[in-house]
Motif scaffolding. Structure first.
Motif, PDB file in Angstrom:
ATOM      1  N   VAL A  32       0.848  -1.185   0.000  1.00 11.42           N
ATOM      2  CA  VAL A  32       0.000   0.000   0.000  1.00 11.42           C
ATOM      3  C   VAL A  32       0.885   1.237   0.000  1.00 11.42           C
ATOM      4  O   VAL A  32       2.010   1.203   0.517  1.00 11.42           O
ATOM      5  N   ILE A  34       1.116   4.913   1.494  1.00 11.18           N
ATOM      6  CA  ILE A  34       0.556   5.674   2.613  1.00 11.18           C
ATOM      7  C   ILE A  34       0.919   7.149   2.461  1.00 11.18           C
ATOM      8  O   ILE A  34       2.090   7.490   2.231  1.00 11.18           O
ATOM      9  N   GLN A  35      -0.088   8.004   2.565  1.00 13.12           N
ATOM     10  CA  GLN A  35       0.170   9.432   2.695  1.00 13.12           C
ATOM     11  C   GLN A  35       0.443   9.686   4.167  1.00 13.12           C
ATOM     12  O   GLN A  35      -0.443   9.531   5.011  1.00 13.12           O
ATOM     13  N   VAL A  36       1.672  10.035   4.487  1.00 14.05           N
ATOM     14  CA  VAL A  36       2.133  10.085   5.875  1.00 14.05           C
ATOM     15  C   VAL A  36       1.541  11.279   6.613  1.00 14.05           C
ATOM     16  O   VAL A  36       1.622  12.420   6.140  1.00 14.05           O
ATOM     17  N   THR A  71       2.250   6.828  10.766  1.00 13.40           N
ATOM     18  CA  THR A  71       0.799   6.798  10.585  1.00 13.40           C
ATOM     19  C   THR A  71       0.420   7.673   9.397  1.00 13.40           C
ATOM     20  O   THR A  71       1.161   8.575   9.000  1.00 13.40           O
ATOM     21  N   GLY A  72      -0.746   7.388   8.825  1.00 18.22           N
ATOM     22  CA  GLY A  72      -1.240   8.170   7.706  1.00 18.22           C
ATOM     23  C   GLY A  72      -2.508   7.567   7.154  1.00 18.22           C
ATOM     24  O   GLY A  72      -3.214   6.821   7.844  1.00 18.22           O
ATOM     25  N   THR A  73      -2.792   7.844   5.896  1.00 23.86           N
ATOM     26  CA  THR A  73      -3.971   7.282   5.239  1.00 23.86           C
ATOM     27  C   THR A  73      -3.542   6.580   3.959  1.00 23.86           C
ATOM     28  O   THR A  73      -2.566   6.968   3.314  1.00 23.86           O
ATOM     29  N   VAL A  74      -4.277   5.549   3.593  1.00 32.83           N
ATOM     30  CA  VAL A  74      -3.970   4.794   2.382  1.00 32.83           C
ATOM     31  C   VAL A  74      -4.251   5.674   1.166  1.00 32.83           C
ATOM     32  O   VAL A  74      -5.355   6.195   0.991  1.00 32.83           O
ATOM     33  N   VAL A  90      -4.134   4.329   8.819  1.00 28.02           N
ATOM     34  CA  VAL A  90      -3.297   3.156   9.062  1.00 28.02           C
ATOM     35  C   VAL A  90      -1.994   3.543   9.744  1.00 28.02           C
ATOM     36  O   VAL A  90      -1.632   4.717   9.831  1.00 28.02           O
ATOM     37  N   THR A 138       0.670  -3.767   7.857  1.00 35.55           N
ATOM     38  CA  THR A 138       0.023  -2.463   7.992  1.00 35.55           C
ATOM     39  C   THR A 138      -1.209  -2.649   8.881  1.00 35.55           C
ATOM     40  O   THR A 138      -1.906  -3.657   8.785  1.00 35.55           O
ATOM     41  N   ARG A 140      -4.780  -1.001  10.736  1.00 33.45           N
ATOM     42  CA  ARG A 140      -5.809   0.028  10.727  1.00 33.45           C
ATOM     43  C   ARG A 140      -5.806   0.743  12.072  1.00 33.45           C
ATOM     44  O   ARG A 140      -5.845   0.109  13.135  1.00 33.45           O
TER      45      ARG A 140
END
Length: 336
Positions: A32, A34-36, A71-74, A90, A138, A140
């Motif tokens: 994946v 990830i936008q950190v 941490t960030g978003t997928v 995530v 990864t 959630r």
């Protein structure tokens, strides 16, 4: 994207880190993107940056993006990834990839996999705007947790939890935590959840104040008195997170006969008296099930991280502060 990159290890005072533009990676099969949101700053990052682990093959690539509690978003999914959707919150811990086939991976001890790849040491980590992660490693992040403040759950959190799980703590027991920084302040909370009396030991006034705020039964200022003498032969268990032979010696002095010391840092021991029946255990991280337990405890409000937030591009001065011992607890780099 922009990222903090290390070309060649060097003393942090020589400013070896560079905030610059680089290619945004694309996720491969089982990965994946990830936008950190945030990445915690660990002393392990400092060891790598300064070249302490070059003989062990770390860093494994050049340039490399440090950072292993992320941490960030997928932002995108690689082929075959079905457990996540774009936009999911995530997190990723130091364990970036394991073989899934060895005796350790198949018995819930994947952190001991001999082929493991470590985030920010063997592959690019989280000091960046985007990062690749292995979907199987990864996690959630539960709704309600602040992504930036949750970042330390993925290294101090799992490290501390794994260490405390090595002990059979219960109400009435006396436990000392030596070293109350990023990992120690989490271990103190996990130990308190067992009902044990937990004594925090540190030299830093900031660390001692944090321990008091988190509910420590008692604190001992190691800069003013020798904890080995003050707590001599009274602790059922000791947890150490300070890589110092002197601290280890003090911790052992506090330990009762038959007691157990757990360490999650490099250590050395001299003159351990065999006739006292004491046990020493070493702990590294924790498995995936334990990581999920840490996240659930945080979601329930039973534990919390104590963080100071800094812009991602300030990784260099933040690591300088870490080296100087001037951080209150855990620093987290965040993207605006």
């Amino acid at each position: 994207m922009h990222a903090v990159e290390l070309d060649s290890p060097a003393p942090i005072a020589d400013h070896p880190l560079h905030w610059r533009e680089t290619d945004t990676p694309e996720p491969g099969a089982g990965q994946v993107l990830i936008q950190v949101a945030g990445c915690g700053v660990c002393r392990s990052n400092l060891h790598m940056v300064e070249g302490d682990w070059v003989d062990g093959g770390v860093p494994a690539i050049s340039p490399i993006v440090p950072g292993h509690e992320v941490t960030g978003t997928v932002a995108a999914l690689g082929e075959g990834v079905t457990d996540f959707a774009v936009g999911d919150p995530v997190g990723v811990q130091p364990l970036w990839w394991t073989c899934e086939e060895c005796e350790f991976c198949t018995t819930g001890r994947e952190q001991l996999c001999h082929q493991r790849l470590i985030t920010g040491e063997h592959v690019d980590g989280g000091y960046a705007e985007f990062m690749l992660a292995t979907a199987a490693h990864t996690y959630r992040v539960p709704a309600g947790l602040d992504l930036v403040e949750a970042a330390p759950l993925f290294c101090p959190g799992i490290t501390a939890y794994g260490a405390v799980q090595q002990l059979d703590l219960r109400p009435g027991m006396q436990v000392a935590v030596f070293g109350l920084g990023g990992v120690g302040h989490m271990a103190l909370q996990f130990a308190l959840l067992t009902g044990a009396d937990v004594i925090g030991v540190a030299r830093s006034a900031d660390h001692l104040r944090v321990a008091e705020d988190l509910g420590a039964t008692r604190v001992v200022d190691a800069s003013a008195q020798d904890p080995g003498e003050v707590l001599a032969d009274s602790m059922d268990a000791v947890l150490t997170f300070a890589p110092s032979g002197a601290v280890t010696a003090q911790a052992l002095k506090t330990l009762k006969w038959g007691g157990t010391l757990v360490t999650a840092v490099p250590f050395s021991v001299q003159d351990l008296p065999f006739n006292q029946g004491q046990t020493i255990k070493c702990s590294i991280l924790g498995n995936r099930a334990q990581m999920r337990e840490v996240l659930e405890l945080a979601a329930q409000g039973k534990i919390r991280t104590v963080v100071d937030r800094f812009p991602m591009e300030q990784a260099q001065p933040v690591l300088e502060r870490l080296a100087a011992g001037s951080l209150r607890s855990r620093a987290v780099l965040e993207n605006a």
